[in-house]
Motif scaffolding. Structure first.
Motif, PDB file in Angstrom:
ATOM      1  N   SER A 147      55.545  39.865  45.435  1.00  0.00           N
ATOM      2  CA  SER A 147      54.923  40.539  44.290  1.00  0.00           C
ATOM      3  C   SER A 147      54.858  42.034  44.553  1.00  0.00           C
ATOM      4  CB  SER A 147      53.521  39.989  44.038  1.00  0.00           C
ATOM      5  OG  SER A 147      52.682  40.234  45.162  1.00  0.00           O
ATOM      6  N   ARG A 148      54.595  42.803  43.505  1.00  0.00           N
ATOM      7  CA  ARG A 148      54.497  44.247  43.645  1.00  0.00           C
ATOM      8  C   ARG A 148      53.254  44.603  44.452  1.00  0.00           C
ATOM      9  NH1 ARG A 148      56.306  47.400  38.318  1.00  0.00           N
ATOM     10  NH2 ARG A 148      56.456  48.963  39.953  1.00  0.00           N
ATOM     11  N   SER A 149      53.283  45.768  45.072  1.00  0.00           N
ATOM     12  CA  SER A 149      52.232  46.130  46.023  1.00  0.00           C
ATOM     13  C   SER A 149      50.850  46.193  45.397  1.00  0.00           C
ATOM     14  CB  SER A 149      52.566  47.480  46.665  1.00  0.00           C
ATOM     15  OG  SER A 149      52.703  48.490  45.675  1.00  0.00           O
ATOM     16  N   MET A 150      50.754  46.550  44.091  1.00  0.00           N
ATOM     17  CA  MET A 150      49.439  46.655  43.461  1.00  0.00           C
ATOM     18  C   MET A 150      48.855  45.291  43.054  1.00  0.00           C
ATOM     19  SD  MET A 150      52.083  47.393  41.311  1.00  0.00           S
ATOM     20  CE  MET A 150      52.166  49.165  41.267  1.00  0.00           C
ATOM     21  N   ILE A 151      49.635  44.213  43.187  1.00  0.00           N
ATOM     22  CA  ILE A 151      49.116  42.874  42.901  1.00  0.00           C
ATOM     23  C   ILE A 151      48.442  42.344  44.156  1.00  0.00           C
ATOM     24  CG2 ILE A 151      49.652  40.546  42.114  1.00  0.00           C
ATOM     25  CD1 ILE A 151      50.199  42.636  40.015  1.00  0.00           C
ATOM     26  N   CYS A 152      47.133  42.227  44.123  1.00  0.00           N
ATOM     27  CA  CYS A 152      46.381  41.772  45.295  1.00  0.00           C
ATOM     28  C   CYS A 152      46.576  40.279  45.539  1.00  0.00           C
ATOM     29  CB  CYS A 152      44.893  42.041  45.105  1.00  0.00           C
ATOM     30  SG  CYS A 152      44.487  43.746  44.724  1.00  0.00           S
ATOM     31  N   GLY A 153      46.871  39.552  44.497  1.00  0.00           N
ATOM     32  CA  GLY A 153      47.010  38.104  44.566  1.00  0.00           C
ATOM     33  C   GLY A 153      46.561  37.486  43.265  1.00  0.00           C
ATOM     34  N   VAL A 154      46.323  36.181  43.271  1.00  0.00           N
ATOM     35  CA  VAL A 154      45.814  35.499  42.082  1.00  0.00           C
ATOM     36  C   VAL A 154      44.494  34.831  42.426  1.00  0.00           C
ATOM     37  CG1 VAL A 154      48.086  35.110  41.051  1.00  0.00           C
ATOM     38  CG2 VAL A 154      47.124  33.394  42.598  1.00  0.00           C
ATOM     39  N   ALA A 155      43.645  34.704  41.415  1.00  0.00           N
ATOM     40  CA  ALA A 155      42.354  34.031  41.568  1.00  0.00           C
ATOM     41  C   ALA A 155      42.283  32.889  40.572  1.00  0.00           C
ATOM     42  CB  ALA A 155      41.209  35.010  41.334  1.00  0.00           C
ATOM     43  N   HIS A 156      41.635  31.828  40.968  1.00  0.00           N
ATOM     44  CA  HIS A 156      41.437  30.681  40.080  1.00  0.00           C
ATOM     45  C   HIS A 156      40.020  30.778  39.512  1.00  0.00           C
ATOM     46  CE1 HIS A 156      45.224  28.928  41.429  1.00  0.00           C
ATOM     47  NE2 HIS A 156      44.851  29.284  42.653  1.00  0.00           N
ATOM     48  N   ILE A 157      39.938  31.142  38.247  1.00  0.00           N
ATOM     49  CA  ILE A 157      38.650  31.416  37.609  1.00  0.00           C
ATOM     50  C   ILE A 157      38.532  30.587  36.338  1.00  0.00           C
ATOM     51  CG2 ILE A 157      37.200  33.204  36.568  1.00  0.00           C
ATOM     52  CD1 ILE A 157      38.712  35.242  38.333  1.00  0.00           C
ATOM     53  N   ARG A 158      37.530  29.718  36.293  1.00  0.00           N
ATOM     54  CA  ARG A 158      37.241  28.889  35.116  1.00  0.00           C
ATOM     55  C   ARG A 158      38.486  28.163  34.615  1.00  0.00           C
ATOM     56  NH1 ARG A 158      32.304  30.540  34.961  1.00  0.00           N
ATOM     57  NH2 ARG A 158      31.744  32.749  35.032  1.00  0.00           N
ATOM     58  N   GLY A 159      39.209  27.573  35.568  1.00  0.00           N
ATOM     59  CA  GLY A 159      40.362  26.763  35.217  1.00  0.00           C
ATOM     60  C   GLY A 159      41.620  27.542  34.902  1.00  0.00           C
ATOM     61  N   GLU A 160      41.595  28.854  35.086  1.00  0.00           N
ATOM     62  CA  GLU A 160      42.741  29.691  34.773  1.00  0.00           C
ATOM     63  C   GLU A 160      43.172  30.467  36.013  1.00  0.00           C
ATOM     64  OE1 GLU A 160      44.019  32.956  31.316  1.00  0.00           O
ATOM     65  OE2 GLU A 160      41.929  32.360  31.580  1.00  0.00           O
ATOM     66  N   THR A 161      44.480  30.562  36.223  1.00  0.00           N
ATOM     67  CA  THR A 161      45.019  31.343  37.324  1.00  0.00           C
ATOM     68  C   THR A 161      45.312  32.747  36.816  1.00  0.00           C
ATOM     69  OG1 THR A 161      46.015  29.381  38.325  1.00  0.00           O
ATOM     70  CG2 THR A 161      46.861  31.513  39.042  1.00  0.00           C
ATOM     71  N   ILE A 162      44.635  33.738  37.415  1.00  0.00           N
ATOM     72  CA  ILE A 162      44.661  35.101  36.883  1.00  0.00           C
ATOM     73  C   ILE A 162      45.172  36.061  37.945  1.00  0.00           C
ATOM     74  CG2 ILE A 162      43.226  36.978  35.972  1.00  0.00           C
ATOM     75  CD1 ILE A 162      41.295  34.821  34.953  1.00  0.00           C
ATOM     76  N   ILE A 211      45.343  39.461  39.944  1.00  0.00           N
ATOM     77  CA  ILE A 211      44.364  40.509  40.231  1.00  0.00           C
ATOM     78  C   ILE A 211      45.125  41.769  40.655  1.00  0.00           C
ATOM     79  CG2 ILE A 211      42.323  41.158  41.527  1.00  0.00           C
ATOM     80  CD1 ILE A 211      41.950  38.704  39.665  1.00  0.00           C
ATOM     81  N   ILE A 212      44.894  42.853  39.936  1.00  0.00           N
ATOM     82  CA  ILE A 212      45.629  44.102  40.129  1.00  0.00           C
ATOM     83  C   ILE A 212      44.704  45.150  40.736  1.00  0.00           C
ATOM     84  CG2 ILE A 212      46.912  45.925  38.932  1.00  0.00           C
ATOM     85  CD1 ILE A 212      47.442  43.824  36.690  1.00  0.00           C
ATOM     86  N   ASP A 213      45.151  45.778  41.803  1.00  0.00           N
ATOM     87  CA  ASP A 213      44.393  46.881  42.396  1.00  0.00           C
ATOM     88  C   ASP A 213      44.538  48.080  41.457  1.00  0.00           C
ATOM     89  OD1 ASP A 213      43.661  49.225  43.861  1.00  0.00           O
ATOM     90  OD2 ASP A 213      43.896  48.102  45.734  1.00  0.00           O
ATOM     91  N   LEU A 214      43.471  48.402  40.730  1.00  0.00           N
ATOM     92  CA  LEU A 214      43.556  49.432  39.701  1.00  0.00           C
ATOM     93  C   LEU A 214      43.832  50.806  40.301  1.00  0.00           C
ATOM     94  CD1 LEU A 214      43.462  49.940  36.701  1.00  0.00           C
ATOM     95  CD2 LEU A 214      40.971  50.107  36.830  1.00  0.00           C
ATOM     96  N   ALA A 215      43.256  51.087  41.461  1.00  0.00           N
ATOM     97  CA  ALA A 215      43.488  52.384  42.104  1.00  0.00           C
ATOM     98  C   ALA A 215      44.967  52.562  42.435  1.00  0.00           C
ATOM     99  CB  ALA A 215      42.636  52.509  43.363  1.00  0.00           C
ATOM    100  N   MET A 216      45.560  51.562  43.046  1.00  0.00           N
ATOM    101  CA  MET A 216      46.964  51.646  43.415  1.00  0.00           C
ATOM    102  C   MET A 216      47.852  51.754  42.176  1.00  0.00           C
ATOM    103  SD  MET A 216      49.060  49.133  46.009  1.00  0.00           S
ATOM    104  CE  MET A 216      47.827  49.412  47.287  1.00  0.00           C
ATOM    105  N   SER A 217      47.416  51.149  41.077  1.00  0.00           N
ATOM    106  CA  SER A 217      48.208  51.169  39.841  1.00  0.00           C
ATOM    107  C   SER A 217      48.308  52.562  39.249  1.00  0.00           C
ATOM    108  CB  SER A 217      47.595  50.218  38.805  1.00  0.00           C
ATOM    109  OG  SER A 217      47.615  48.897  39.276  1.00  0.00           O
ATOM    110  N   ILE A 218      47.319  53.415  39.540  1.00  0.00           N
ATOM    111  CA  ILE A 218      47.379  54.784  39.023  1.00  0.00           C
ATOM    112  C   ILE A 218      47.726  55.771  40.146  1.00  0.00           C
ATOM    113  CG2 ILE A 218      45.832  54.281  37.105  1.00  0.00           C
ATOM    114  CD1 ILE A 218      43.590  55.675  38.627  1.00  0.00           C
TER     115      ILE A 218
END
Length: 310
Positions: A55-70, A72-79
């Motif tokens: 994955s791209r460097s700003m993608i920290c990974g995925v989280a499983h939240i309320r039955g959904e896989t989401i 997670i983007i490092d907002l600082a790195m994205s800008i």
């Protein structure tokens, strides 16, 4: 922090009053940033993340939240700021948002509070900031500058959307009668304006752009100053909702109360929650609503509107 968004659903009274509520947060330093509360689904302590290979460097990974896989983007790195070290993530927060029909989380250093603002106090970025700046607006709160990040620009880089209209739609558009009046596109995000303009020019439409509701309404008053009507000059208006100085809801309200402008067809085209906006279309008198961004869907809808209005 869990209760900070408990009353989000009660905030719909802000619609049509040119007001918004900003969730304020920080990344790593002391600079304060803001995001519209209506984009936010939930704020929570950073959960356990699962890595995504390649994955791209700003993608920290995925989280499983309320039955959904989401994702997670490092907002600082994205800008293009230093990212949050992995060993510090457990003390950070994730803002779960809905943009462009997708759910994603933004990792931030800390979350502050919600403030009620008037869109007139939300200003465009300074003209000298440059084309690559990741801001759509700035404001001042408690003598501090608050920067409102262009999330659509970030997402266009992290997870690019399809921007080209399908060949079958292009073919059908070429068979339509020429000579359509221009479309006025109103959006504070340069990325969004380019996406919409590319879509509309692909089906043979001329496009006029403005960056916010105030600019758009000033333009409408200018073209109708000779006693003509907006429909003499424009096929329709496609407007974002979130914009500095004057939001899309207020623009619609002003247009529908202006005799020279009220008959022009107005579509609200926004990355905000579709369920929320469909209810608000009737409240402010807009003619249509579409969630961003599907080039084929937008092209189809525009052709349908223009053919029907002729």
């Amino acid at each position: 922090m869990a209760g900070v968004l408990d009353s989000v659903n009660q905030r719909t009274q802000l619609v049509g009053q040119n007001r918004l509520e900003l969730l304020l947060f920080r990344l790593r330093g002391q600079q304060v940033y803001g995001i519209n509360v209506f984009k936010v689904k939930e704020v929570l302590q950073c959960p356990r993340l699962s890595s995504i290979p390649n994955s791209r460097s700003m993608i920290c990974g995925v989280a499983h939240i309320r039955g959904e896989t989401i994702p997670i983007i490092d907002l600082a790195m994205s800008i293009r700021l230093p990212g949050i070290p992995r060993e510090e993530m457990g003390n950070c927060f994730v803002i779960i948002t809905e943009y462009n029909r997708k759910t994603q989380g933004f990792l931030v250093g800390g979350v502050d509070r919600i403030v009620n603002m008037n869109w007139e106090d939300i200003l465009p970025p300074p003209k000298g900031a440059g084309k690559d700046v990741y801001l759509t607006a700035v404001t001042r709160i408690d003598d501090r500058i608050v920067e409102i990040i262009d999330v659509e620009k970030i997402l266009a880089e992290v997870s690019p959307l399809e921007q080209d209209v399908g060949e079958d739609i292009r073919t059908r558009s070429a068979e339509r009668a020429p000579g359509h009046r221009p479309v006025l596109v109103v959006d504070d995000s340069a990325v969004a304006r380019r996406q919409i303009e590319r879509c509309l020019t692909a089906i043979g439409m001329e496009v006029v752009t403005r960056n916010d509701g105030k600019q758009a309404y000033d333009y409408l008053k200018e073209i109708t100053a000779d006693g003509s009507r907006a429909t003499d000059h424009l096929s329709l208006i496609i407007s974002d909702v979130e914009m500095p100085e004057m939001d899309g809801y207020t623009l619609v309200t002003k247009c529908k109360n202006d005799a020279a402008v009220k008959d022009v067809y107005i579509m609200l085209h926004t990355s905000l929650s579709g369920v929320f906006n469909k209810a608000m279309v009737q409240k402010v008198g807009a003619d249509d609503f579409m969630a961003k961004f599907s080039p084929d869907e937008l092209a189809e809808r525009v052709m349908e509107i223009i053919d029907r209005e002729q």
